[in-house]
Write an enzyme that holds these catalytic residues in place. Sequence first.
Site, PDB file in Angstrom:
ATOM      1  N   ASN A   1       0.190 -48.503 112.662  1.00 42.92           N
ATOM      2  CA  ASN A   1       0.495 -49.922 112.619  1.00 42.92           C
ATOM      3  C   ASN A   1       1.648 -50.232 113.576  1.00 42.92           C
ATOM      4  OD1 ASN A   1       2.946 -49.285 111.317  1.00 42.92           O
ATOM      5  ND2 ASN A   1       1.884 -49.185 109.364  1.00 42.92           N
ATOM      6  N   ARG A   2       2.146 -51.468 113.535  1.00 45.15           N
ATOM      7  CA  ARG A   2       3.137 -51.908 114.507  1.00 45.15           C
ATOM      8  C   ARG A   2       4.561 -51.493 114.138  1.00 45.15           C
ATOM      9  NH1 ARG A   2       4.072 -56.999 114.561  1.00 45.15           N
ATOM     10  NH2 ARG A   2       2.940 -57.574 112.708  1.00 45.15           N
TER      11      ARG A   2
END
Length: 204
Positions: A1-2
């Site tokens: 994910n980010r």
Amino acid sequence: NRSSGKQGTAIAVEAAARGAKVTLVSTVPAAVPPGVDVVRVESAAEMQAAVEARYDDADIVVMAAAVADFRPVRAADHKIKKENGVPEVVLERTPDILAGLGQRKRPDQVLVGFAAETTDLRANAAAKLARKGADLIVANDVSQPQVGFEHDTNAVVIIGADGAEVEVPLSDKRQVAVAVLDAALRVRSAAVRRSPGTQQPGTE
Ligand code: CTP
């Protein structure tokens, strides 16, 4: 994910600056001072194994990682050819690392979780704290500008198992780390007082 890992790294750096012996388990390890033991992992399962193997030696554990909640049941051994049609990807839950640690926590250990929320910040975070057996939960509303993922700043409410709250307005992640460790050390001092035979913080 980010997730950038910046909040976890800031906590590791601040803890090392205070003289703690620190291990940083991360998928995105950044520059840390010499002496911080960095363990690089990729998957939730690898993070779980690395954290659990070191848990018994830890006085304070902070789970700042944005662990993926789901993973594919099967990984392809070979390239997926498109003429076979659109593949169906079936997901399963990943292990909840924090909840596992909460279940086997010693009375003198302090377990700090994070809660990334977009609605009902305090209620959702408090429920997470109880569900996972943590001592503190650092709640952040990741829908707010400049908060959480990828940013250098964060705004949090640190909630204790007794309901006590410390609010940290939008600040540098290092300042958030200061508040998180201050809160964790307060819990640790109280836990040590209740558990004779364990060392006072700062004496190990
Ligand atoms: N966490 C974990 N293992 C997971 C998922 C989350 O240890 N598989 C930890 C995170 O590091 C964090 C806390 O649990 O300290 C809460 O993570 P969060 O993503 O806010 O909540 P979830 O438990 O994933 O719940 P939901 O996504 O439903 O809000």
